[in-house]
Scaffold this active site. Sequence first.
Site, PDB file in Angstrom:
ATOM      1  N   GLY A  28       0.893  -1.240   0.099  1.00 21.23           N
ATOM      2  CA  GLY A  28       0.236   0.245   0.039  1.00 21.23           C
ATOM      3  C   GLY A  28       0.694   1.496   0.074  1.00 21.23           C
ATOM      4  O   GLY A  28       2.052   1.158   0.078  1.00 21.23           O
ATOM      5  N   ASN A  29       0.185   2.262  -0.561  1.00 21.26           N
ATOM      6  CA  ASN A  29       0.818   3.721  -0.264  1.00 21.26           C
ATOM      7  C   ASN A  29      -0.365   4.862  -0.206  1.00 21.26           C
ATOM      8  O   ASN A  29      -1.160   4.459  -0.547  1.00 21.26           O
ATOM      9  CB  ASN A  29       1.847   3.962  -1.459  1.00 21.26           C
ATOM     10  CG  ASN A  29       1.518   3.051  -2.547  1.00 21.26           C
ATOM     11  OD1 ASN A  29       0.423   3.285  -3.342  1.00 21.26           O
ATOM     12  ND2 ASN A  29       2.014   1.981  -2.989  1.00 21.26           N
ATOM     13  N   THR A  73       7.923   5.555  -3.102  1.00 25.31           N
ATOM     14  CA  THR A  73       7.239   4.311  -3.739  1.00 25.31           C
ATOM     15  C   THR A  73       6.997   4.283  -5.125  1.00 25.31           C
ATOM     16  O   THR A  73       6.830   5.258  -5.786  1.00 25.31           O
ATOM     17  CB  THR A  73       5.631   4.297  -2.729  1.00 25.31           C
ATOM     18  OG1 THR A  73       5.020   3.080  -3.622  1.00 25.31           O
ATOM     19  CG2 THR A  73       4.912   5.491  -3.028  1.00 25.31           C
ATOM     20  N   SER A  74       7.143   3.123  -5.750  1.00 19.92           N
ATOM     21  CA  SER A  74       7.254   2.797  -7.216  1.00 19.92           C
ATOM     22  C   SER A  74       5.885   3.055  -7.546  1.00 19.92           C
ATOM     23  O   SER A  74       5.612   3.366  -8.779  1.00 19.92           O
ATOM     24  CB  SER A  74       7.649   1.626  -7.491  1.00 19.92           C
ATOM     25  OG  SER A  74       6.958   0.510  -6.663  1.00 19.92           O
ATOM     26  N   GLU A  75       4.820   3.095  -6.660  1.00 22.12           N
ATOM     27  CA  GLU A  75       3.364   3.105  -7.179  1.00 22.12           C
ATOM     28  C   GLU A  75       3.019   4.682  -7.381  1.00 22.12           C
ATOM     29  O   GLU A  75       1.682   5.027  -7.555  1.00 22.12           O
ATOM     30  CB  GLU A  75       2.392   2.239  -6.388  1.00 22.12           C
ATOM     31  CG  GLU A  75       2.655   0.969  -6.655  1.00 22.12           C
ATOM     32  CD  GLU A  75       1.780  -0.151  -6.050  1.00 22.12           C
ATOM     33  OE1 GLU A  75       1.720   0.047  -4.814  1.00 22.12           O
ATOM     34  OE2 GLU A  75       1.187  -0.888  -6.600  1.00 22.12           O
ATOM     35  N   HIS A  96      -4.278  -3.108  -0.579  1.00 23.45           N
ATOM     36  CA  HIS A  96      -4.692  -4.470  -1.347  1.00 23.45           C
ATOM     37  C   HIS A  96      -5.698  -5.094  -0.399  1.00 23.45           C
ATOM     38  O   HIS A  96      -5.405  -6.120   0.227  1.00 23.45           O
ATOM     39  CB  HIS A  96      -3.548  -5.162  -1.079  1.00 23.45           C
ATOM     40  CG  HIS A  96      -2.263  -4.717  -2.069  1.00 23.45           C
ATOM     41  ND1 HIS A  96      -0.935  -5.165  -2.069  1.00 23.45           N
ATOM     42  CD2 HIS A  96      -2.230  -3.689  -3.080  1.00 23.45           C
ATOM     43  CE1 HIS A  96      -0.145  -4.607  -2.803  1.00 23.45           C
ATOM     44  NE2 HIS A  96      -0.919  -3.890  -3.438  1.00 23.45           N
TER      45      HIS A  96
HETATM   46 ZN   LIG Z   1      -0.240  -2.151  -4.905  1.00 28.94          ZN
END
Ligand SMILES: [Zn+2]
Length: 226
Positions: A28-29, A73-75, A96
């Site tokens: 998560g982020n 974060t990569s997201e 998630h």
């Molecule tokens: Zn994710």
Amino acid sequence: MDEQQAREAICEVGRRLYARNLVAATDGNISVRIGEDRYVCTPSGISKGYMRTEDLVIADGCGKLVAGRGKVTSEFFTHLAAFEERPDIGAVVHAHPPFATAMTIAGLGMTDPIVPEVIMGLLAIPTTDYATPGSREGADVVRPWICDYDAVLLDCHGALTVGRDVFEAYMKLEKVEHTAQVLHTAHTLGRVRRLEPDAVKKLMDYYHGGAQPLPPYPFPWESPRR
Ligand SMILES: [Zn+2]
């Protein structure tokens, strides 16, 4: 909301996500827009249940680290897509949630008009195409949906919600997962009834000023995209 308030709010929302099993491990982020081209966001590889305000990082509108010790974060590119499409929002939450994610894995989706509260608050919860988590594609698949909907499911991955502030975005994520649990229970019981067209129309009239439902919202009785 100033930067310190944003940091505190993100940590509180992170604790709630973790406590309610909406994320596991370091999933998560969360991000909050604090000004022109500036965002406070969660760094990579940290449990959302145990964040301190100083763990959070500042990123710019290109996803570049501006301040803080961690890695953005990569997201975050997916968050940026939401911020770019929606000047009206101030925060993005991605998690998630197990029941909502399972709905996409089962190919069921959550656009059918079944639960009145979803129509009242979110209209519907569409599912994006699949994209590799953390990739630039993740941003591309979110854009077509987040411009019209405050909550989307990411196929086989999770959910993303937006709000004017981070608590509002979090509440929508909680609502998505709660609805998925209700739908799962109804499916388990063996029968899932859709609301009648007249009931949907009344909800749209009452809560959305008579607006026409947006695609892919199935009214009148078109097949939902998913
Ligand atoms: Zn994710």
